[in-house]
Design a protein around this motif. Structure first.
Motif, PDB file in Angstrom:
ATOM      1  N   LEU A  26      60.618 -49.135  97.034  1.00 32.82           N
ATOM      2  CA  LEU A  26      59.230 -48.857  96.680  1.00 32.82           C
ATOM      3  C   LEU A  26      58.707 -50.118  96.014  1.00 32.82           C
ATOM      4  CD1 LEU A  26      59.189 -45.306  95.015  1.00 32.82           C
ATOM      5  CD2 LEU A  26      58.395 -45.963  97.286  1.00 32.82           C
ATOM      6  N   VAL A  27      57.521 -50.585  96.453  1.00 30.31           N
ATOM      7  CA  VAL A  27      56.983 -51.843  95.945  1.00 30.31           C
ATOM      8  C   VAL A  27      55.507 -51.661  95.609  1.00 30.31           C
ATOM      9  CG1 VAL A  27      56.558 -54.273  96.479  1.00 30.31           C
ATOM     10  CG2 VAL A  27      58.589 -53.144  97.393  1.00 30.31           C
ATOM     11  N   ARG A  28      55.117 -52.204  94.456  1.00 33.64           N
ATOM     12  CA  ARG A  28      53.700 -52.228  94.101  1.00 33.64           C
ATOM     13  C   ARG A  28      53.390 -53.497  93.312  1.00 33.64           C
ATOM     14  NH1 ARG A  28      49.379 -48.234  91.079  1.00 33.64           N
ATOM     15  NH2 ARG A  28      47.728 -49.779  91.221  1.00 33.64           N
ATOM     16  N   LYS A  29      52.209 -54.049  93.608  1.00 31.61           N
ATOM     17  CA  LYS A  29      51.680 -55.177  92.840  1.00 31.61           C
ATOM     18  C   LYS A  29      50.550 -54.664  91.958  1.00 31.61           C
ATOM     19  CE  LYS A  29      52.736 -58.747  96.187  1.00 31.61           C
ATOM     20  NZ  LYS A  29      52.217 -59.776  97.078  1.00 31.61           N
ATOM     21  N   TYR A  30      50.617 -55.017  90.692  1.00 33.19           N
ATOM     22  CA  TYR A  30      49.572 -54.690  89.725  1.00 33.19           C
ATOM     23  C   TYR A  30      48.897 -55.998  89.331  1.00 33.19           C
ATOM     24  CZ  TYR A  30      52.090 -50.255  89.033  1.00 33.19           C
ATOM     25  OH  TYR A  30      52.698 -49.041  89.207  1.00 33.19           O
ATOM     26  N   VAL A  31      47.579 -56.013  89.313  1.00 40.66           N
ATOM     27  CA  VAL A  31      46.832 -57.223  88.971  1.00 40.66           C
ATOM     28  C   VAL A  31      46.085 -56.985  87.659  1.00 40.66           C
ATOM     29  CG1 VAL A  31      45.060 -58.862  89.715  1.00 40.66           C
ATOM     30  CG2 VAL A  31      46.604 -57.832  91.399  1.00 40.66           C
ATOM     31  N   PHE A  32      46.170 -57.956  86.771  1.00 35.95           N
ATOM     32  CA  PHE A  32      45.586 -57.861  85.436  1.00 35.95           C
ATOM     33  C   PHE A  32      44.547 -58.956  85.223  1.00 35.95           C
ATOM     34  CE2 PHE A  32      49.682 -55.938  85.512  1.00 35.95           C
ATOM     35  CZ  PHE A  32      49.488 -54.747  84.824  1.00 35.95           C
ATOM     36  N   SER A  33      43.717 -58.760  84.224  1.00 34.74           N
ATOM     37  CA  SER A  33      42.665 -59.737  83.926  1.00 34.74           C
ATOM     38  C   SER A  33      43.195 -60.955  83.179  1.00 34.74           C
ATOM     39  CB  SER A  33      41.541 -59.080  83.113  1.00 34.74           C
ATOM     40  OG  SER A  33      42.046 -58.587  81.890  1.00 34.74           O
ATOM     41  N   SER A  34      44.403 -60.844  82.635  1.00 29.94           N
ATOM     42  CA  SER A  34      44.994 -61.984  81.931  1.00 29.94           C
ATOM     43  C   SER A  34      46.516 -61.905  82.011  1.00 29.94           C
ATOM     44  CB  SER A  34      44.555 -62.013  80.462  1.00 29.94           C
ATOM     45  OG  SER A  34      45.184 -60.969  79.739  1.00 29.94           O
ATOM     46  N   PHE A  35      47.138 -63.038  81.765  1.00 29.30           N
ATOM     47  CA  PHE A  35      48.599 -63.112  81.737  1.00 29.30           C
ATOM     48  C   PHE A  35      49.162 -62.172  80.673  1.00 29.30           C
ATOM     49  CE2 PHE A  35      52.423 -65.135  79.900  1.00 29.30           C
ATOM     50  CZ  PHE A  35      53.257 -65.077  81.007  1.00 29.30           C
ATOM     51  N   MET A  36      48.569 -62.183  79.478  1.00 31.30           N
ATOM     52  CA  MET A  36      49.084 -61.381  78.376  1.00 31.30           C
ATOM     53  C   MET A  36      48.975 -59.881  78.646  1.00 31.30           C
ATOM     54  SD  MET A  36      50.555 -63.473  76.498  1.00 31.30           S
ATOM     55  CE  MET A  36      51.050 -62.338  75.214  1.00 31.30           C
ATOM     56  N   LYS A  37      47.954 -59.437  79.376  1.00 33.44           N
ATOM     57  CA  LYS A  37      47.868 -58.014  79.740  1.00 33.44           C
ATOM     58  C   LYS A  37      48.998 -57.652  80.698  1.00 33.44           C
ATOM     59  CE  LYS A  37      43.154 -57.016  78.670  1.00 33.44           C
ATOM     60  NZ  LYS A  37      41.901 -56.446  79.069  1.00 33.44           N
ATOM     61  N   GLY A  38      49.311 -58.555  81.602  1.00 37.36           N
ATOM     62  CA  GLY A  38      50.438 -58.328  82.503  1.00 37.36           C
ATOM     63  C   GLY A  38      51.751 -58.230  81.744  1.00 37.36           C
ATOM     64  N   ILE A  39      51.923 -59.089  80.753  1.00 39.72           N
ATOM     65  CA  ILE A  39      53.141 -59.065  79.941  1.00 39.72           C
ATOM     66  C   ILE A  39      53.208 -57.781  79.109  1.00 39.72           C
ATOM     67  CG2 ILE A  39      54.360 -60.206  78.029  1.00 39.72           C
ATOM     68  CD1 ILE A  39      54.573 -61.593  80.828  1.00 39.72           C
ATOM     69  N   ALA A  40      52.080 -57.327  78.576  1.00 39.91           N
ATOM     70  CA  ALA A  40      52.049 -56.061  77.832  1.00 39.91           C
ATOM     71  C   ALA A  40      52.459 -54.908  78.755  1.00 39.91           C
ATOM     72  CB  ALA A  40      50.665 -55.820  77.238  1.00 39.91           C
ATOM     73  N   PHE A  41      52.013 -54.960  80.011  1.00 40.48           N
ATOM     74  CA  PHE A  41      52.401 -53.936  80.978  1.00 40.48           C
ATOM     75  C   PHE A  41      53.906 -53.975  81.228  1.00 40.48           C
ATOM     76  CE2 PHE A  41      53.105 -52.762  85.496  1.00 40.48           C
ATOM     77  CZ  PHE A  41      52.807 -51.409  85.409  1.00 40.48           C
ATOM     78  N   VAL A  42      54.460 -55.175  81.355  1.00 38.55           N
ATOM     79  CA  VAL A  42      55.906 -55.306  81.564  1.00 38.55           C
ATOM     80  C   VAL A  42      56.664 -54.701  80.379  1.00 38.55           C
ATOM     81  CG1 VAL A  42      57.814 -56.965  81.774  1.00 38.55           C
ATOM     82  CG2 VAL A  42      55.754 -57.257  83.146  1.00 38.55           C
ATOM     83  N   ASP A  43      56.144 -54.865  79.170  1.00 38.89           N
ATOM     84  CA  ASP A  43      56.762 -54.225  77.997  1.00 38.89           C
ATOM     85  C   ASP A  43      56.762 -52.705  78.151  1.00 38.89           C
ATOM     86  OD1 ASP A  43      57.370 -56.593  76.697  1.00 38.89           O
ATOM     87  OD2 ASP A  43      55.565 -56.554  75.441  1.00 38.89           O
ATOM     88  N   GLU A  44      55.657 -52.151  78.646  1.00 40.62           N
ATOM     89  CA  GLU A  44      55.578 -50.706  78.885  1.00 40.62           C
ATOM     90  C   GLU A  44      56.574 -50.282  79.960  1.00 40.62           C
ATOM     91  OE1 GLU A  44      53.705 -48.132  77.496  1.00 40.62           O
ATOM     92  OE2 GLU A  44      53.316 -49.627  75.945  1.00 40.62           O
ATOM     93  N   VAL A  45      56.657 -51.071  81.028  1.00 39.22           N
ATOM     94  CA  VAL A  45      57.613 -50.787  82.104  1.00 39.22           C
ATOM     95  C   VAL A  45      59.033 -50.774  81.543  1.00 39.22           C
ATOM     96  CG1 VAL A  45      58.654 -51.746  84.217  1.00 39.22           C
ATOM     97  CG2 VAL A  45      56.159 -51.601  83.992  1.00 39.22           C
TER      98      VAL A  45
END
Length: 110
Positions: A26-45
């Motif tokens: 299963l594969v999904r790409k998530y796109v964020f408005s900034s690098f730091m929002k993407g990193i915050a999401f990775v913390d949630e993951v």
């Protein structure tokens, strides 16, 4: 227990944004408005993954985070993959849902 192809298609149809690759990922790409929002999401993951004791492959490319899931012990997709994917989607919506609504509103005004 590993899901059969028919089961995968049913569960996949209920998951927003996820795709099947090579009949085992299963594969999904998530796109964020900034690098730091993407990193915050990775913390949630990471938090979700620890709770499930089931961890995705994570690829970070500036504002894009790609997750890949499979159940290594089964050599295929299982219910755990779909549960985790749903939780990741819910986390993404909590983090970025209002941002996406504002963005859609901007596009309509144009």
């Amino acid at each position: 227990m590993a899901y059969m192809k028919e089961d995968i298609e049913v569960y996949l149809s209920k998951l927003d944004g996820w795709e099947l690759e090579e009949e085992r990922w299963l594969v999904r790409k998530y796109v964020f408005s900034s690098f730091m929002k993407g990193i915050a999401f990775v913390d949630e993951v990471a938090t979700i993954s620890e709770a499930f004791d089931h961890h995705p492959l994570i690829h970070i490319d500036y504002t894009t985070v790609m997750l890949r899931l499979t159940s290594w012990s089964e050599g295929a997709l299982t219910a755990l993959d779909f549960k985790a994917a749903q939780q990741y989607n819910e986390s993404f919506e909590k983090m970025c849902g209002s941002e996406r609504v504002r963005e859609e509103g901007k596009q309509r005004k144009r």
